[in-house]
Design a protein around this motif. Structure first.
Motif, PDB file in Angstrom:
ATOM      1  N   SER A   1      -9.952  52.796   0.709  1.00 25.73           N
ATOM      2  CA  SER A   1      -9.465  54.116   0.492  1.00 25.73           C
ATOM      3  C   SER A   1      -9.142  54.593  -0.728  1.00 25.73           C
ATOM      4  O   SER A   1      -9.121  53.390  -1.853  1.00 25.73           O
ATOM      5  CB  SER A   1      -8.346  54.304   1.435  1.00 25.73           C
ATOM      6  OG  SER A   1      -7.278  53.398   1.160  1.00 25.73           O
ATOM      7  N   LYS A   2      -8.592  55.434  -1.236  1.00 28.93           N
ATOM      8  CA  LYS A   2      -8.301  55.925  -2.611  1.00 28.93           C
ATOM      9  C   LYS A   2      -7.027  55.158  -2.970  1.00 28.93           C
ATOM     10  O   LYS A   2      -7.010  54.640  -4.034  1.00 28.93           O
ATOM     11  CB  LYS A   2      -8.107  57.451  -2.536  1.00 28.93           C
ATOM     12  CG  LYS A   2      -7.764  57.943  -3.940  1.00 28.93           C
ATOM     13  CD  LYS A   2      -7.875  59.525  -4.199  1.00 28.93           C
ATOM     14  CE  LYS A   2      -7.507  60.007  -5.601  1.00 28.93           C
ATOM     15  NZ  LYS A   2      -7.296  61.529  -5.543  1.00 28.93           N
ATOM     16  N   VAL A   3      -6.191  55.159  -2.037  1.00 29.06           N
ATOM     17  CA  VAL A   3      -4.683  54.538  -2.235  1.00 29.06           C
ATOM     18  C   VAL A   3      -5.224  52.886  -2.442  1.00 29.06           C
ATOM     19  O   VAL A   3      -4.781  52.146  -3.516  1.00 29.06           O
ATOM     20  CB  VAL A   3      -3.899  54.593  -1.328  1.00 29.06           C
ATOM     21  CG1 VAL A   3      -2.502  53.705  -1.133  1.00 29.06           C
ATOM     22  CG2 VAL A   3      -3.559  55.983  -1.086  1.00 29.06           C
TER      23      VAL A   3
ATOM     24  N   ILE B   1      -5.819  48.194  -6.262  1.00 29.43           N
ATOM     25  CA  ILE B   1      -6.697  47.362  -6.994  1.00 29.43           C
ATOM     26  C   ILE B   1      -6.512  47.304  -8.649  1.00 29.43           C
ATOM     27  O   ILE B   1      -6.441  46.302  -9.228  1.00 29.43           O
ATOM     28  CB  ILE B   1      -8.147  47.405  -6.640  1.00 29.43           C
ATOM     29  CG1 ILE B   1      -8.381  47.081  -5.192  1.00 29.43           C
ATOM     30  CG2 ILE B   1      -8.950  46.692  -7.463  1.00 29.43           C
ATOM     31  CD1 ILE B   1      -9.630  47.386  -4.648  1.00 29.43           C
ATOM     32  N   LYS B   2      -6.634  48.596  -8.942  1.00 24.53           N
ATOM     33  CA  LYS B   2      -6.303  48.846 -10.446  1.00 24.53           C
ATOM     34  C   LYS B   2      -5.007  48.335 -10.914  1.00 24.53           C
ATOM     35  O   LYS B   2      -4.703  47.686 -12.076  1.00 24.53           O
ATOM     36  CB  LYS B   2      -6.509  50.338 -10.689  1.00 24.53           C
ATOM     37  CG  LYS B   2      -8.017  50.868 -10.438  1.00 24.53           C
ATOM     38  CD  LYS B   2      -8.011  52.399 -10.818  1.00 24.53           C
ATOM     39  CE  LYS B   2      -9.300  52.768 -10.835  1.00 24.53           C
ATOM     40  NZ  LYS B   2      -9.457  54.228 -10.881  1.00 24.53           N
ATOM     41  N   ALA B   3      -3.878  48.475 -10.181  1.00 22.83           N
ATOM     42  CA  ALA B   3      -2.655  48.154 -10.319  1.00 22.83           C
ATOM     43  C   ALA B   3      -2.540  46.770 -10.284  1.00 22.83           C
ATOM     44  O   ALA B   3      -1.780  46.148 -11.221  1.00 22.83           O
ATOM     45  CB  ALA B   3      -1.553  48.783  -9.469  1.00 22.83           C
TER      46      ALA B   3
ATOM     47  N   VAL C   1       3.338  46.646  -4.034  1.00 22.22           N
ATOM     48  CA  VAL C   1       1.846  46.883  -3.852  1.00 22.22           C
ATOM     49  C   VAL C   1       1.372  46.790  -2.140  1.00 22.22           C
ATOM     50  O   VAL C   1       0.730  47.565  -1.504  1.00 22.22           O
ATOM     51  CB  VAL C   1       0.870  46.425  -4.751  1.00 22.22           C
ATOM     52  CG1 VAL C   1      -0.443  46.205  -4.179  1.00 22.22           C
ATOM     53  CG2 VAL C   1       1.341  46.442  -6.194  1.00 22.22           C
ATOM     54  N   ILE C   2       2.013  45.675  -1.734  1.00 26.22           N
ATOM     55  CA  ILE C   2       1.830  45.424  -0.434  1.00 26.22           C
ATOM     56  C   ILE C   2       2.303  46.057   0.756  1.00 26.22           C
ATOM     57  O   ILE C   2       1.872  46.884   1.634  1.00 26.22           O
ATOM     58  CB  ILE C   2       2.496  43.934   0.107  1.00 26.22           C
ATOM     59  CG1 ILE C   2       1.449  42.749  -0.631  1.00 26.22           C
ATOM     60  CG2 ILE C   2       2.583  43.637   1.507  1.00 26.22           C
ATOM     61  CD1 ILE C   2       2.152  41.373  -0.531  1.00 26.22           C
TER      62      ILE C   2
ATOM     63  N   GLY D   1       1.695  50.569   4.396  1.00 31.24           N
ATOM     64  CA  GLY D   1       1.913  51.876   4.749  1.00 31.24           C
ATOM     65  C   GLY D   1       0.654  52.644   5.034  1.00 31.24           C
ATOM     66  O   GLY D   1       0.242  53.245   5.910  1.00 31.24           O
ATOM     67  N   GLN D   2      -0.319  52.344   4.122  1.00 32.81           N
ATOM     68  CA  GLN D   2      -1.500  53.038   4.513  1.00 32.81           C
ATOM     69  C   GLN D   2      -2.604  52.804   5.419  1.00 32.81           C
ATOM     70  O   GLN D   2      -3.017  53.536   6.291  1.00 32.81           O
ATOM     71  CB  GLN D   2      -2.505  52.746   3.087  1.00 32.81           C
ATOM     72  CG  GLN D   2      -3.932  53.399   2.976  1.00 32.81           C
ATOM     73  CD  GLN D   2      -3.881  54.908   2.972  1.00 32.81           C
ATOM     74  OE1 GLN D   2      -2.815  55.584   2.639  1.00 32.81           O
ATOM     75  NE2 GLN D   2      -4.997  55.521   3.321  1.00 32.81           N
ATOM     76  N   ALA D   3      -2.361  51.415   5.829  1.00 33.89           N
ATOM     77  CA  ALA D   3      -3.001  50.852   6.875  1.00 33.89           C
ATOM     78  C   ALA D   3      -2.412  51.342   8.354  1.00 33.89           C
ATOM     79  O   ALA D   3      -3.149  51.595   9.111  1.00 33.89           O
ATOM     80  CB  ALA D   3      -3.037  49.275   6.838  1.00 33.89           C
TER      81      ALA D   3
END
Length: 449
Positions: free
Chosen positions: A400-402, A407-409, A438-439, A444-446
């Protein structure tokens, strides 16, 4: 020989009744003639030139087998009813027997002496190792296993129980009498450096207790090589999951699982740096030293190169020590200046983050010459803002976008850990907190999806 004597004299009679003296003869058998060569015995029929058993320096013409030496000085043929005992030279047989007995006694003495020396050496080694383990140790003492118990648990270090090998030595799988499955580490034979590393690891693990660190069960110091016994972690190493999973038919790690492994590893290292007393620098952080349990949770292992920071050193900003570690993970500033700090572990952890992002090895000679070192390769990629081009497709495709932003972070976090100037690198506590944040985002996204 002739003697004048009273033949048949009865000494109880008076002298006047003694008989007239007579002549008594006594024969003495002469010795066989002396010889030097076989030809000297030709004059004496049926004889041979042999060594005189009464005088080893001389030879005489002795009668051949089936003949005997008579009083007249001839070799007569043995006849039925005639005493004819064959005399053999027993001197060589006696000499051989005596020498054999002496050699057996000497051999027994040497074997016994060697046994005593070996036993004494083992006692001294055990004492020396116990002193090393107890030196500067303020934590708990390790349980001491007997050599017999460990040999039995590993089936005498059978090849089928070998889990892996490294520069330090070997690790075997074992089963104790109570059914507990353990991993047994021992130095390679003749590797004095590996022996010291095993002893050092026992000292280190006696100081710590953290869920992110492999748990020490005990040690064995009475065998020729010291042994380290710790909990068996069944799912191999992070290195195997990232780089060898295709060979072992393991599914690749998801992005969330990689983040959890990274955070658990960072938390364990942060504990060593900030909570352990005295502080501990690992010095060999790498993906092959991160073990995964049955739930794929991470445990940092292999403290053979670790260094306790003594109280006298804790006020300094660094420790001067020889550079030790693994090519591709070694802090360049530590390598150049021989100054060890907690930020040296941070640098090595940054390399692990790159492995988690790309599934590429820290050193890979299958890559182009200028890209063999993963850090050098990734700095060039990130300077060109092409990070996403080298991310492992398994975690990038379908993300996903998030998730792509996280990944970039993590890529930026790895870059910060790998800063050439150690004072610009974050602490392991800061790294752990960042990963935990980050986790939270990814979890939260998941949960929303």
């Amino acid at each position: 020989m002739a003697y004048q004597s009273f033949v048949g004299l009865d000494s109880s009679l008076p002298i006047e009744k003694w008989p007239q003296p007579g002549l008594e003869l006594m024969w003495q058998i002469p010795d066989p003639p002396i010889c030097k060569k076989e030809v000297d015995c030709d004059v004496l029929k049926y004889s041979r030139c042999l060594i005189d058993p009464k005088n080893v320096g001389k030879k005489r013409c002795f009668c051949k087998s089936g003949h005997y030496w008579d009083a007249q000085g001839y070799c007569q043929k043995c006849r039925h009813g005639t005493a004819c005992k064959i005399r053999r030279n027993k001197a060589p047989l006696i000499a051989v027997a005596v020498i054999s007995v002496l050699l057996m006694l000497l051999g027994g003495f040497l074997v016994h002496r060697r046994y005593l020396i070996k036993r004494r050496t083992i006692r001294l080694l055990v004492k020396e190792r116990e002193e090393i383990l107890s030196a500067n140790t303020s934590g708990k003492s390790a349980k001491v296993f007997s050599g017999k118990e460990i040999k039995k648990s590993t089936n005498n270090f059978a090849k089928e129980n070998l889990l892996g090998t490294g520069g330090f030595g070997e690790v075997f799988k074992g089963t104790l009498d109570d059914g507990t499955i353990v991993a047994v580490k021992r130095a390679k034979p003749g590797n004095a450096k590996g022996t010291l590393q095993v002893l050092n690891e026992v000292r280190i693990l006696c100081q710590v207790n953290h869920r992110g660190l492999v748990r020490l069960l005990g040690c064995c110091v009475e065998l020729e090589l010291p042994l380290l016994i710790y909990e068996y972690v069944p799912n191999g190493t992070l290195f195997e999951h990232l780089h060898v999973f295709r060979l072992r038919e393991r599914p690749p790690l998801t992005w969330l699982r990689r983040l959890v492994i990274a955070q658990q590893t960072a938390d364990g290292l942060a504990y060593l740096h900030s909570s352990a007393v005295p502080p501990i620098y690992h010095r060999d952080v790498k993906s092959s030293n991160i073990l995964l349990d049955d739930k794929l949770d991470a445990k940092v292992s292999d403290f053979g190169l670790s260094r306790l920071v003594e109280l006298s050193e804790s006020e300094n900003t660094h420790i001067n020590t020889s550079a030790q570690g693994t090519l591709g993970y070694l802090d360049p500033e530590y390598y150049l200046n021989l100054q060890l700090t907690d930020r040296s572990d941070v640098y090595s952890f940054g390399v692990v983050l790159l492995e988690l992002l790309t599934s590429k090895k820290a050193i890979d000679f299958n890559r182009d010459e200028e890209n063999v070192n993963l850090v050098v390769y990734m700095k060039r990629i990130m300077d060109g803002e092409k990070l996403m081009d080298v991310i492992d497709p398994f975690i990038k495709d379908g993300a996903s976008k998030v998730e792509l932003e996280t990944i970039k972070a993590v890529g930026n976090l790895a870059s910060a850990c790998l800063d050439e100037r150690r004072q610009n690198r974050p602490s392991m506590k800061e790294v752990s907190d960042e990963l935990e944040y980050v986790i939270g985002i990814v979890s939260g996204q998941a949960s929303k999806s």
